[in-house]
Motif scaffolding. Structure first.
Motif, short mmCIF file in Angstrom:
data_model
loop_
_atom_site.label_atom_id
_atom_site.label_comp_id
_atom_site.label_asym_id
_atom_site.label_seq_id
_atom_site.Cartn_x
_atom_site.Cartn_y
_atom_site.Cartn_z
N PRO A 188 0.78 -1.35 -0.03
CA PRO A 188 0.02 -0.03 0.26
C PRO A 188 0.97 1.47 0.09
N ALA A 189 1.83 1.13 0.85
CA ALA A 189 2.97 2.51 0.88
C ALA A 189 3.12 2.95 -0.48
N ILE A 190 3.81 1.91 -1.17
CA ILE A 190 4.59 2.27 -2.58
C ILE A 190 3.27 2.71 -3.46
N ALA A 191 2.18 1.93 -3.42
CA ALA A 191 0.97 2.11 -4.34
C ALA A 191 0.66 3.43 -4.07
N ASP A 192 0.55 4.13 -2.90
CA ASP A 192 0.41 5.31 -2.51
C ASP A 192 1.05 6.38 -3.07
N LEU A 193 2.38 6.06 -3.02
CA LEU A 193 3.59 7.01 -3.41
C LEU A 193 3.33 7.28 -5.00
N VAL A 194 3.07 6.15 -5.78
CA VAL A 194 2.84 6.13 -7.09
C VAL A 194 1.50 7.05 -7.21
N ALA A 195 0.68 6.86 -6.62
CA ALA A 195 -0.79 7.58 -6.63
C ALA A 195 -0.59 9.11 -6.60
N GLU A 196 0.39 9.58 -5.54
CA GLU A 196 0.64 10.74 -5.20
C GLU A 196 1.26 11.30 -6.44
N VAL A 197 2.28 11.02 -7.11
CA VAL A 197 3.05 11.40 -8.09
C VAL A 197 2.39 11.66 -9.40
N LEU A 198 1.13 10.43 -9.55
CA LEU A 198 0.12 10.72 -10.44
C LEU A 198 -0.71 11.90 -10.57
N PRO A 237 6.17 13.74 -3.59
CA PRO A 237 6.27 12.97 -2.07
C PRO A 237 7.52 12.85 -1.98
N GLU A 238 7.69 12.75 -0.56
CA GLU A 238 9.20 12.55 0.09
C GLU A 238 9.54 11.11 -0.06
N ALA A 239 10.79 11.01 0.02
CA ALA A 239 11.09 9.38 -0.12
C ALA A 239 10.53 8.54 1.05
N LEU A 240 10.52 7.39 0.92
CA LEU A 240 9.91 6.53 1.85
C LEU A 240 10.75 5.46 2.21
N GLN A 241 10.62 5.14 3.56
CA GLN A 241 11.50 4.04 3.83
C GLN A 241 10.55 2.94 4.36
N LEU A 242 10.59 1.62 4.14
CA LEU A 242 9.85 0.61 4.41
C LEU A 242 10.53 -0.83 4.34
N SER A 243 9.73 -1.70 4.75
CA SER A 243 10.23 -3.07 4.90
C SER A 243 9.64 -3.83 3.97
N PRO A 244 10.11 -4.75 3.05
CA PRO A 244 9.20 -5.38 1.91
C PRO A 244 8.26 -6.30 2.55
N PRO A 245 7.43 -6.52 1.79
CA PRO A 245 6.39 -7.70 2.57
C PRO A 245 7.05 -8.79 2.98
N ARG A 246 6.68 -9.39 4.12
CA ARG A 246 7.07 -10.37 5.06
C ARG A 246 8.52 -10.57 5.24
N ASP A 247 9.07 -9.37 5.25
CA ASP A 247 10.55 -9.50 5.51
C ASP A 247 11.08 -8.16 6.42
N MET A 252 14.42 1.83 0.61
CA MET A 252 14.03 3.40 0.41
C MET A 252 13.36 3.44 -0.94
N ALA A 253 12.25 4.22 -0.97
CA ALA A 253 11.54 4.12 -2.37
C ALA A 253 11.30 5.56 -2.36
N ARG A 254 11.73 5.84 -3.73
CA ARG A 254 11.66 7.31 -4.16
C ARG A 254 10.80 7.30 -5.42
N ALA A 255 9.83 8.20 -5.85
CA ALA A 255 9.05 8.38 -6.74
C ALA A 255 9.07 9.81 -7.44
N ALA A 256 9.40 9.85 -8.63
CA ALA A 256 9.37 11.06 -9.22
C ALA A 256 8.74 11.04 -10.72
#
Ligand code: ADP
Length: 979
Positions: free
Chosen positions: A304-314, A319-329, A335-339
């Motif tokens: 969800p966090a990454i999907a939201d990041l993409v949606a924001e750019v669209l 959006p600011e870069a995002l730090q997250l853990s991959p699913p189930r790990d 660090m995810a950056r969308a532009a």
């Protein structure tokens, strides 16, 4: 296809024939009409002339007083004119008629009112066409007045059937001519329709081939007329489109290769939110299994966090870069950056994912390290300070003072140990500790550690039990560093295991590696700490309440030292309690033991007894500015070929080495467009009948690195050469190179080469020629191989085998072999699964050598980014190969060659790489795995990028050739070997 072709041809033919019939028909009708009229007019005017002539004749004849005389005259003139002649008296009576009997004349009707007579009386000439009442047939009459006493008019008549007959004759001739013309026209139309339809068919075939993706231009031209012009224009457009598509495909492949090779995850979404691209790293990081390219990104990206990041750019946000853990790990951090994706009218989104787990870990380690160092120093410092204060107080007695000083001394020692360990780690980190590798006797090495620590073990009444397997008797290592590592493990075992326990030190070979293990009967290491004990300052017992005197840096130093050797260290808990630390190192197969601190031990069994070779530099037959040496061996000798550059031309030359040394150099070909590439080597080979065969490459499109293979033969020792010919006939401007020539059974010539005709991937192809150099075949051996690694061929007693670098769908580039069995090349078989994955070509081909049913293949591989050279042997003509034997010393650039020796061993040459220094080396490797000492043929320095050394055997003489990178000239050297 056949139907369409028939239809076009028939249509064309029918159209041409119809047009011809119409034209000929109209011409026939017009012609026959005109002819009919002309013949008619001709007959009429002849009739008139004849009538006038008859009148003239009669006016000059004597008067004919009687009717019978008149009748006779009429008959005479009638016979002369072949017509009916009638004499008519002034009153209209018929006084003579060539068609009537004399007796009937009297009864004949009066002719005064006959139209021709009436007209003749009025105008001097009368003509008429009508049925004759007297003779009962259609006649053409002409009548003129006559100056004669008894005859007033003479009339000449011909039957109209005669007229029709004459016209018919003319018409028949016309009809026949028209018929013949029609047949001729039909034949011409048919031939023409065949020719046109053939050309149309050629154009259709070319179009169909283009449609199927094969853009090979047609070998036949399209012709010079409008059809040809149109076809050529279309062909040029298709070729242009094809070129652009190929360029695009290349660009796409390059982009894909870049994206695939990136450690960062990249996801591209278009302005409509459709997924455009997901690279492998992104799939791995986000654990994406089903990637639906072209569908909405939310169907694939479930985080969800990454999907939201993409949606924001669209939505146009940044959006600011995002730090997250991959699913189930949760242990990893991303660090995810969308532009917005710039460069197009509509902006999409580029999402870049960085795996920052290691960064975070490193940061944590750094922080822990600082905290640990401070902590480690604070404990002894606090103690020292306390005891120094206590000492400075006056009430301490001398026993206390001694005890305080002892404690201060111990703590100082501890600090000193800590600083020493820290400094050593810093040195190891900075790469300041270099390896001094020698072959060591494992027993002596272990004994050294035991001797050091025996007293400590005895103090705790522990037993040190040492077992060395015979196969692990020799270890190739830096003895001092391996001693330190092993000492640390044994010291830990003594410290952490209980009194009166046994500590076992074992050396055994496992999976081609030599392992040194230290097992104890202590508490072992809690499972959760197993992966961390090699970290700096990591202690299982963090309270430090029970201080065994260690610094917490020992295992970190062990790990460093072992990895410096290219080995690995691991820890596990033994089933019956206690910890087991294992060091795994590469197996050592060397000729002599050196550098160990104790007395030298006898050489182990697996070591070959032959010593280094004596390399003799030799005067190369190639002059200055020469490169691309290639060596081929035959019964007659060894041929060295090379390319010389001079004033823009490149010349392929060769010299042959026989018992008397090198022959004078001869030229094969000299051209401006001779293709020169440091690894794609032309060659000259002597066949068993004495003929020479040469191969070289000629540019066809230098910008696209397209070049063709050319062959030429000589039956006079290289003085004159045949006209060059190509083994391939695809006509594409693409790569045709990295060829290897061989002589197959029956003296036929074979060759294999890399072929880029498909534009998408490079294939391995082969061709055969008979003794008259007539091409017998051209086949594909493999359709997807590494694009620019040289090939190798050797001929065994069972036929030729080819070795080449393969290329699988997942870009594994290991060495494969294929054999020619019953005139068919077998499916390629991987010699050894090195599992070298590489997105690109390493320009490093295998080498092959064969004798009888023995064969040896040498190759370079670098699956763990460390380049090494291996050789493997076959005793069944290349059907299977044994386990590979490592050839290089500590690392290699590859560029191997191999020569099988009469005793079944193999001479292998390679470029050894130590630091930045490259060395051309050679050693003999036995089938059992024994290796002679490596001998340096020549050092290549640091500028070795375009050196591809070669080696060949002539009896007991081994010949080496290479391009000296400094003088840019082909150099040679030789050595004599015991066969
Ligand atoms: P130290 O100098 O403290 O021994 P090391 O790096 O050598 O530091 O070891 C790290 C930690 O690993 C030790 O503090 C100890 O907890 C654990 N350890 C090392 N060797 C053993 C062993 N043989 N048995 C149990 N624990 C061990």
């Amino acid at each position: 296809m056949t139907r369409a072709r028939a239809t076009f041809q028939t249509q064309f033919f029918v159209a041409a024939l119809t047009a011809t019939i119409l034209a000929l028909g109209v011409a026939g009708i017009l012609f026959s009409g005109t002819m009919r009229r002309q013949v008619d007019d001709q007959i009429e005017s002849t009739l008139v002339a004849e009538t006038r002539l008859a009148a003239e004749l009669l006016s000059r004849t004597a008067p004919l007083p009687t009717i019978p005389e008149l009748q006779d005259e009429a008959i005479r003139i009638g016979e002369l004119l072949s017509a009916r002649v009638t004499f008519i008296a002034e009153d209209g009576r018929v006084v003579g008629d060539s068609f009537e009997k004399l007796s009937d004349l009297a009864s004949m009707e009066n002719h005064a009112r006959r139209p021709e007579v009436v007209e003749a009386r009025a105008s001097g000439l009368g003509r008429s066409r009508r049925s004759s009442a007297s003779v009962k047939m259609d006649m053409l009459y002409a009548a003129v007045p006559v100056k004669h006493p008894t005859i007033a008019f003479v009339r000449v008549a011909v039957p109209l059937t005669d007229v029709g007959h004459q016209v018919q004759t003319v018409l028949t001739a016309t009809g026949t001519a028209l018929g013949l013309a029609l047949v001729g026209a039909a034949a011409i139309a048919w031939l023409f329709s065949i020719r046109i339809s053939q050309r149309v068919r050629l154009i259709a075939q070319v179009a169909q081939r283009y449609e199927s993706g094969d853009l090979t231009p047609p070998r036949l031209g399209f012709g010079d007329d409008e059809l040809g012009t149109v076809a050529r224009a279309l062909d040029q457009s298709v070729q242009e489109v094809g070129r652009r598509l190929a360029e695009q495909a290349r660009d796409r492949a390059r982009t894909e290769a870049i994206l695939a090779g990136m450690v960062e995850g990249v996801i591209v979404v278009d302005a409509q939110g459709r997924l455009q691209l997901v690279n492998d790293a992104a799939k791995l990081m986000l654990k994406l299994r089903d990637v639906s390219i072209g569908r909405q990104y939310s169907e694939t990206i479930r985080v969800p966090a990454i999907a939201d990041l993409v949606a924001e750019v669209l939505l146009g946000h940044r959006p600011e870069a995002l730090q997250l853990s991959p699913p189930r790990d949760p242990s990893r951090a991303i660090m995810a950056r969308a532009a917005p994706a710039a460069g197009s009218a509509e902006y999409g989104v580029i999402l870049v994912l960085h795996d920052i787990t290691d960064l975070k870990r490193a940061d944590q380690i750094r922080r822990d390290f600082v905290a640990n160092v401070s902590h480690e120093l604070r404990t002894p410092l606090t103690a020292i300070r306390g005891y120094v204060e206590a000492l400075s107080e006056d009430d301490a007695n001398s026993d206390d003072r001694r005890r305080f000083l002892e404690i201060i001394g111990r703590q100082t020692l501890r600090m000193e140990r800590l600083v020493k360990d820290l400094l050593r780690l810093a040195r190891l980190d900075a790469g300041q500790e270099t390896l001094d590798l020698v072959a060591c006797d494992t027993r002596l090495l272990v004994q050294g550690v035991v001797d050091d620590l025996e007293s400590a073990a005895e103090e705790r009444r522990q037993r040190l039990d040492v077992t060395i397997a015979a196969e692990a008797a020799v270890v190739r290592a830096d003895p001092a560093k391996l001693h330190d590592a092993l000492r640390n493990l044994v010291a830990n075992a003594i410290t952490y295991s209980p009194e009166q326990s046994t500590i076992r030190v074992e050396a055994t070979p496992v999976d081609g590696r030599m392992t040194l293990s230290v097992s104890d009967q202590g508490p072992g290491i809690p499972e959760e700490d197993l992966s961390r004990v090699f970290e700096r300052f990591y202690r299982v017992d963090k309270s430090r309440a029970r201080d065994p005197g260690g610094t917490g840096l020992g295992l970190a130093i062990v790990k460093h030292l072992v990895e410096l050797h290219g080995g690995a260290v691991r820890v596990e808990n033994r089933e019956d309690g206690g910890a087991k630390f294992t060091i795994a190192l590469l197996m050592a197969i060397v000729c002599s033991l050196a550098g160990c601190t104790r007395a030298p031990a006898p050489p182990p069994q697996s070591v070959s007894s032959s010593g280094p070779l004596r390399i003799e530099r030799d005067t190369s037959p190639a002059g200055p500015i020469t490169a691309q040496p290639q060596l081929t061996a035959s019964g007659g000798g060894v041929i060295l070929s090379w390319q010389a550059s001079d004033a823009g031309d490149t010349t392929l030359m060769f010299a042959e080495r026989t018992d008397t040394g090198w022959s004078p150099a001869k030229t094969v070909v000299s051209r401006r467009d001779l293709f020169a590439n440091w690894a794609d080597l032309p060659s000259v080979m002597r066949m068993s009948n004495g003929d020479l065969v040469a191969h070289w490459m000629q540019d066809t499109d230098p910008a696209a690195e397209a070049y063709d293979l050319r062959l030429a033969t000589s039956s006079d020792g290289g003085r004159t050469w045949s006209a060059p010919f190509s083994p391939h006939h695809d006509g594409t401007k693409s790569e045709h190179g990295f060829a290897s020539l061989f002589e197959a059974s029956g003296g036929s010539l074979g060759l294999v080469w890399l072929d880029g005709r498909s534009m998408k991937e490079t294939g391995l192809r082969t061709a055969m020629f008979d003794r008259e150099w007539t091409q017998l075949s051209e086949d594909a051996i493999d359709t997807r191989v590494c694009d620019c690694c040289p090939t190798a061929v050797a001929v065994t007693a069972s036929g030729p085998i080819v070795a080449f670098r393969g290329r699988t769908d997942d870009e594994t580039r290991d060495i494969s072999v294929s054999r020619l069995v019953d005139e068919t090349w077998t499916d390629p078989v991987t010699v050894h699964h090195d599992k070298w994955h590489l997105n690109g070509c390493p320009v490093n081909g295998p080498a092959l050598s064969a004798s009888g049913r023995d064969a040896a293949v040498a190759w370079f591989t670098a699956p763990q980014d460390e380049g090494h050279v291996f050789v493997a042997f076959s005793q069944n003509a290349g059907t299977t190969f044994g386990a590979p034997v490592r050839v290089d010393e500590s690392g290699s650039l590859g560029r191997v060659d191999v020569e099988l020796m009469p005793d079944g061993s193999a001479m292998v040459s390679w470029i050894e790489l130590a630091g930045k220094q490259a060395t051309f080396m050679v050693r003999r490797v036995e089938r059992s795995g024994g290796r002679s000492a490596a001998t340096t043929v020549t050092t290549l320095g640091t500028n070795r990028s375009s050196v591809y050394p070669r080696m060949a055997r002539r009896g007991n003489e081994i010949i080496f050739a290479w391009t000296d990178p400094d003088s840019l000239s082909v150099q040679t050297a030789t050595t004599r070997v015991v066969p």
